[in-house]
Write a protein that holds these residues in place. Structure first.
Motif, PDB file in Angstrom:
ATOM      1  N   SER A  55      -0.693   6.127   1.807  1.00  8.87           N
ATOM      2  CA  SER A  55      -1.959   6.738   1.416  1.00  8.87           C
ATOM      3  C   SER A  55      -2.293   6.403  -0.037  1.00  8.87           C
ATOM      4  O   SER A  55      -3.419   6.032  -0.361  1.00  8.87           O
ATOM      5  N   ALA A  58      -2.974   2.518  -0.411  1.00  7.52           N
ATOM      6  CA  ALA A  58      -4.256   2.136   0.180  1.00  7.52           C
ATOM      7  C   ALA A  58      -5.427   2.686  -0.630  1.00  7.52           C
ATOM      8  O   ALA A  58      -6.501   2.068  -0.697  1.00  7.52           O
ATOM      9  N   HIS A  65      -7.558  -4.980   3.510  1.00  8.47           N
ATOM     10  CA  HIS A  65      -6.403  -5.458   4.272  1.00  8.47           C
ATOM     11  C   HIS A  65      -6.741  -5.432   5.750  1.00  8.47           C
ATOM     12  O   HIS A  65      -7.470  -4.542   6.213  1.00  8.47           O
ATOM     13  N   THR A  68      -6.293  -2.077   7.461  1.00  8.84           N
ATOM     14  CA  THR A  68      -7.034  -0.913   6.967  1.00  8.84           C
ATOM     15  C   THR A  68      -8.538  -1.057   7.148  1.00  8.84           C
ATOM     16  O   THR A  68      -9.278  -0.113   6.854  1.00  8.84           O
ATOM     17  N   LEU A 226       0.849  -4.296   0.318  1.00 10.06           N
ATOM     18  CA  LEU A 226       0.335  -3.748   1.574  1.00 10.06           C
ATOM     19  C   LEU A 226       0.901  -4.504   2.774  1.00 10.06           C
ATOM     20  O   LEU A 226       1.185  -3.906   3.809  1.00 10.06           O
ATOM     21  N   LEU A 230       2.599  -1.578   5.021  1.00 11.64           N
ATOM     22  CA  LEU A 230       1.883  -1.054   6.180  1.00 11.64           C
ATOM     23  C   LEU A 230       2.620  -1.283   7.497  1.00 11.64           C
ATOM     24  O   LEU A 230       2.648  -0.371   8.340  1.00 11.64           O
TER      25      LEU A 230
END
Length: 301
Positions: A55, A58, A65, A68, A226, A230
């Protein structure tokens, strides 16, 4: 009367055999659910921590990304449905499948194609019986999942989402997760969560200096961070969902077998009472016949 008494005795013995089976299954589930609850308790802090990290990253990365970004044109929605391999767990699997059918209606009403990914033989049987297609399935581990399975499922789903629905070999634009969250031994709740594009679940607690987001500096850059974070986030969410579902399945099976054992005890009492009544009726009839015969002989003299 004798035949009726024998029938009640046979039924009572049959129920006693069933009671031994349900009692054994209850004890097995009770012993295994303790370990399942420990695994949930051990992995939940990590799942919360990586959720918090994802969180924060991002939010502060300001980078578009693939995991996302919500696509403008959405055609297909993939849904991972986590059920059990075996029955005898009450309405555990039925509740998950019922919730997935509600999600199917919502997805189709929005104009998207519903693409199911199944875990557990109950879900496979449900779809095979109705001649429905599904993209992939995993089974044989519902009450004791492993991290390797979570990684395999995560890799497949991320690959399908990255490919997108415009690809030649299918692909999806959204990934949803339907699983059972373990609350306690009495309560388990079916949850629906959107995994991709990333739907970050933040803490509901008010922000304080102790729990506020730290300031981040990305090295080498935010995109590479990321790229590494992720997929781990998605894997941890699926892993935690598998563990939650396993604990929920065992708790539901323990309750179901406890109820079956209690019902068997009541049936045994009922059949024992009926057999005793039949025996008493038979004895009363024999006494009546003896008294009647003695009276007839006395009258004859």
């Amino acid at each position: 009367m004798g035949a009726q008494q024998r029938e009640y005795r046979q039924r009572s013995r049959s129920v006693q055999s069933t009671k031994k089976i349900t009692r054994a299954m209850e004890l097995i589930a009770a012993s295994r659910v303790v370990k399942a609850r420990q695994r949930v308790a051990e992995t939940t802090p990590y799942a919360r921590a990586i959720t918090r990290a994802a969180s924060a990253v991002a939010t502060h990365a300001h980078v578009d990304h693939p995991l996302t970004t919500k696509r403008d044109e959405q055609k297909r929605a993939g849904v991972l449905i986590i059920t059990s391999d075996r029955g005898l767990a009450g309405a555990y699997a039925a509740n998950v499948l019922k919730r997935s059918e509600q999600l199917r209606e919502l997805v189709q009403d929005s104009g998207m194609e519903f693409v199911p990914y199944l875990t557990g033989r109950k879900a496979e049987s449900y779809y095979n019986f109705r001649n429905r297609d599904y993209a992939d399935s995993w089974s044989g581990f519902s009450d004791s999942p492993t991290f390797d399975v979570a990684q395999e499922i995560s890799k497949r789903l991320i690959g399908e989402f990255t490919r997108g629905s415009d690809g030649a070999e299918g692909g999806v634009d959204e990934i949803h997760l339907v699983y059972t969250r373990f609350v306690n031994m009495v309560t388990q709740e079916v949850q629906v969560t959107r995994l991709l594009p990333l739907e970050v679940v933040e803490d509901a607690a008010p922000k304080t200096p102790e729990n506020g987001f730290p300031l981040y500096e990305f090295e080498p850059d935010a995109a590479e961070v990321l790229d590494a974070l992720l997929p781990r986030y998605i894997t941890s969410r699926i892993w935690n969902a598998l563990l939650q579902s396993a604990a929920s399945e065992l708790a539901a099976r323990q309750r179901a077998m406890k109820s079956a054992t209690d019902n068997a005890e009541e049936l045994i009492k009922t059949y024992t009472r009926l057999a005793n009544q039949a025996r008493q009726a038979e004895i009363t009839q024999e006494i009546s016949e003896i008294v009647g015969g003695a009276s007839a002989l006395a009258d004859a003299k």
